[in-house]
Each structure stands twice: as C-alpha cells, then as structure tokens.
Write a protein that holds these residues in place. Structure first.
Motif, short mmCIF file in Angstrom:
data_model
loop_
_atom_site.label_atom_id
_atom_site.label_comp_id
_atom_site.label_asym_id
_atom_site.label_seq_id
_atom_site.Cartn_x
_atom_site.Cartn_y
_atom_site.Cartn_z
N HIS A 193 0.82 -1.15 0.20
CA HIS A 193 -0.42 0.41 0.02
C HIS A 193 0.86 0.89 -0.33
O HIS A 193 0.54 2.26 -0.51
N SER A 194 1.48 0.85 1.02
CA SER A 194 3.04 2.25 0.49
C SER A 194 3.55 2.20 -0.81
O SER A 194 4.04 3.56 -0.73
N GLN A 195 4.10 1.46 -1.49
CA GLN A 195 4.36 1.71 -2.67
C GLN A 195 3.10 1.66 -3.44
O GLN A 195 3.78 3.03 -4.51
N LEU A 196 2.01 1.27 -3.02
CA LEU A 196 1.17 2.24 -4.37
C LEU A 196 1.08 3.59 -4.71
O LEU A 196 0.97 4.09 -5.36
N PHE A 197 1.11 4.03 -3.00
CA PHE A 197 1.25 6.15 -3.01
C PHE A 197 2.22 6.22 -3.42
O PHE A 197 1.75 7.34 -4.44
N TYR A 198 2.94 6.26 -3.64
CA TYR A 198 4.86 6.81 -3.38
C TYR A 198 5.04 6.10 -5.32
O TYR A 198 4.96 7.36 -5.94
N ALA A 199 4.24 5.11 -6.07
CA ALA A 199 4.71 4.44 -7.20
C ALA A 199 3.26 6.18 -7.85
O ALA A 199 4.08 6.23 -8.76
N LEU A 200 2.23 6.16 -7.87
CA LEU A 200 1.67 7.24 -8.22
C LEU A 200 2.21 8.49 -8.14
O LEU A 200 2.00 9.28 -9.24
N ASP A 201 3.03 8.91 -6.88
CA ASP A 201 3.50 9.35 -6.87
C ASP A 201 4.75 9.68 -7.55
O ASP A 201 4.14 11.29 -8.28
N SER A 202 5.57 9.45 -8.25
CA SER A 202 6.26 9.25 -8.70
C SER A 202 5.47 9.96 -9.89
O SER A 202 6.78 9.70 -11.29
N LEU A 203 4.53 8.88 -10.57
CA LEU A 203 4.06 8.56 -12.14
C LEU A 203 3.38 10.07 -12.14
O LEU A 203 2.96 10.76 -13.15
N GLY A 204 3.41 11.60 -10.91
CA GLY A 204 2.89 12.03 -11.47
C GLY A 204 1.05 12.31 -10.66
O GLY A 204 0.49 12.60 -11.95
N ARG A 205 0.71 11.34 -10.33
CA ARG A 205 -0.47 10.76 -10.28
C ARG A 205 -1.30 10.78 -9.29
O ARG A 205 -1.88 9.54 -8.27
N ASN A 206 -1.29 12.13 -8.28
CA ASN A 206 -1.15 11.48 -7.19
C ASN A 206 -2.85 12.33 -6.84
O ASN A 206 -3.87 11.97 -6.00
N ASP A 207 -3.77 12.97 -7.62
CA ASP A 207 -5.12 12.26 -8.20
C ASP A 207 -5.77 10.96 -7.79
O ASP A 207 -7.33 11.67 -7.88
N LEU A 208 -4.70 10.30 -7.58
CA LEU A 208 -5.51 8.98 -8.22
C LEU A 208 -5.96 8.85 -6.42
O LEU A 208 -6.24 7.83 -5.68
N HIS A 209 -5.05 9.04 -5.30
CA HIS A 209 -5.08 8.92 -3.89
C HIS A 209 -6.42 9.17 -3.24
O HIS A 209 -6.70 7.67 -2.64
N ALA A 210 -7.21 9.97 -3.77
CA ALA A 210 -8.50 9.60 -3.43
C ALA A 210 -9.51 8.89 -3.91
O ALA A 210 -10.21 7.35 -3.03
N PHE A 218 3.87 1.32 -14.33
CA PHE A 218 3.54 0.98 -13.35
C PHE A 218 4.28 0.10 -12.58
O PHE A 218 4.78 0.77 -11.21
N LEU A 219 4.53 -0.57 -12.81
CA LEU A 219 5.04 -1.94 -12.46
C LEU A 219 6.31 -1.53 -12.42
O LEU A 219 7.31 -2.05 -11.13
N LYS A 220 7.19 -0.37 -13.45
CA LYS A 220 8.35 -0.31 -13.59
C LYS A 220 8.54 0.51 -11.48
O LYS A 220 9.82 0.28 -11.39
N ALA A 221 7.55 1.44 -11.36
CA ALA A 221 8.06 2.13 -10.26
C ALA A 221 7.24 1.56 -9.18
O ALA A 221 8.49 2.00 -8.59
N PHE A 222 6.47 1.00 -9.86
CA PHE A 222 6.30 -0.09 -8.53
C PHE A 222 7.58 -0.52 -7.60
O PHE A 222 7.73 -1.20 -6.77
N LYS A 223 8.43 -0.91 -8.39
CA LYS A 223 9.21 -2.53 -7.69
C LYS A 223 10.38 -1.42 -7.60
O LYS A 223 11.33 -2.47 -7.34
#
Length: 218
Positions: free
Chosen positions: A101-118, A151-156
């Motif tokens: 779950h923490s990786q998901l947050f930081y992966a989305l952040d790295s991709l500039g998709r913080n809009d998906l947080h909620a 996404f998977l590249k960022a996630f891992k």
C-alpha cells in the motif's frame, strides 16, 4: 391513555439525551484547544525538511477506514492553507505485508498521479478491493489509465521501495500508533482520536497548531 403517556415519556427522554449530546459537542468545540486534550507535544522534536515553511505530516494507511472517513475534511483543510504551509502525506505499514500500500502511494506520486490518492481509498473501502497483491494493484491502476509496465517499473523500483520503508521509520520516530495522525512542525501531534473522537475538533487543533508554529518561527 397510559400507553400514549409512556410513549411520550420515552420520546421526551430520547430527545433530551440527544439534545444533551449536541450541547456537550457544542461545548467541546467552543472551549480552547488544550495540550493533553486536543494535541500532544512530541517528547523529542523531529527535524523538518521544509526549513522556510511550516511542515505538516499526515500519517495514513490506505486500508484504514478512519483515514478514508477523514480524507474529505483533510483535503478541504489543505486547500485553505497559506503558502507558508507544506503538507506531506506519509503512508504507514504497521505490518510488512501491508507495505504494498505504501509502495502504491509512492509509485503513483513518482508518476505524477496524486489525483488518484482518494480514489485508492474509494476502491478499497467502497468497492471492497484489498489492493495488496501486485497483480490486483496493477489491474486497478491500468483501469485508471496508467500503462501497466510503466507502473510496475515504478512500483518495484529501488526508490519507491526505499521511500516506503523510510516512511515507516518516520512513523516510528513520531511514535505513531494509529492513523490518521497529523504532525505539525515536528513538534505537535493531533488526530480525531486524540481530539476526543471528533474530526471537526482535530481540524480546529490543526489550525491552532499551525498558527502556534507560525508564531514560534517569528
């Protein structure tokens, strides 16, 4: 006649208790914010990264229903802050198996998709997705218009995994034992649970603490 009187008696008691509850809530909201009741002072102040600004940290976990419940009020509060306030979200994994779950947050952040947080919280708490298995996480992210391999590249990635683990270390330094929790300027800690179980009171405490930190910086 006796039955009607009994019903009226019970109804009056119910509304009396209800009014008393609202009265107590109003009184609690009206009293001054107090240390020990609405917020805590950190035993050891933590260093902040934003030296020229007031730093606010929100500790959360995607799987926490209380975090999901607090999200609308918190987002509205963040939107009202001045330029001298910076708010950072810190995902907490209380067990190793929750680290995705923490990786998901930081992966989305790295991709500039913080809009998906909620939306992650909605997926978990409304649509009942666990989002713990890599495949399920990737499937959901793809449904939001992100390329799977990107996404998977960022996630891992080493960077995302390192940030996820570092977030836990930050939570430990702040002695976070429950979420959502909000730290202000490395010195003060509040939350709905600390503030008597009230989201509104926690927001009031956050306003108070930001203003307190602002005065202390002068």
């Amino acid at each position: 006649m006796k039955n009607i009187n009994l019903f009226t008696f019970i109804r009056n008691i119910f509304f009396g208790i209800l009014c008393l509850g609202f009265s107590n809530l109003a009184l609690s909201q009206a009293r001054p914010i107090e240390e020990g009741f609405d917020y805590r002072v950190m035993p050891v102040a933590q260093a902040t990264e934003s030296k020229d600004k007031i730093e606010v940290l929100e500790f959360f976990w995607y799987g926490c229903p209380h975090c999901h419940d607090f999200e609308p009020e918190l987002s509205a509060w963040i939107a009202k802050q001045g330029k001298d306030v910076v708010v950072k979200k810190v995902p907490v994994a209380f067990r190793d198996e929750l680290l995705p779950h923490s990786q998901l947050f930081y992966a989305l952040d790295s991709l500039g998709r913080n809009d998906l947080h909620a939306k992650v919280m909605v997926a978990m708490h409304v649509n009942k997705k666990k989002l713990l298995a890599e495949a399920e996480i990737a499937d959901w992210v793809v449904s939001q218009g992100i390329d799977r391999q990107t996404f998977l590249k960022a996630f891992k990635s080493f960077t995302v995994i390192s940030k996820a683990r570092a977030a836990n270390q930050i939570a430990q330094a702040y002695r976070i034992d429950g979420v959502p929790s909000v730290a202000v300027q490395g010195k003060y800690l509040t939350s709905p649970s600390i503030a008597g179980g009230s989201k509104a009171r926690a927001i009031q405490a956050m306003d108070f603490l930001v203003n307190k930190a602002r005065k202390e910086k002068k």
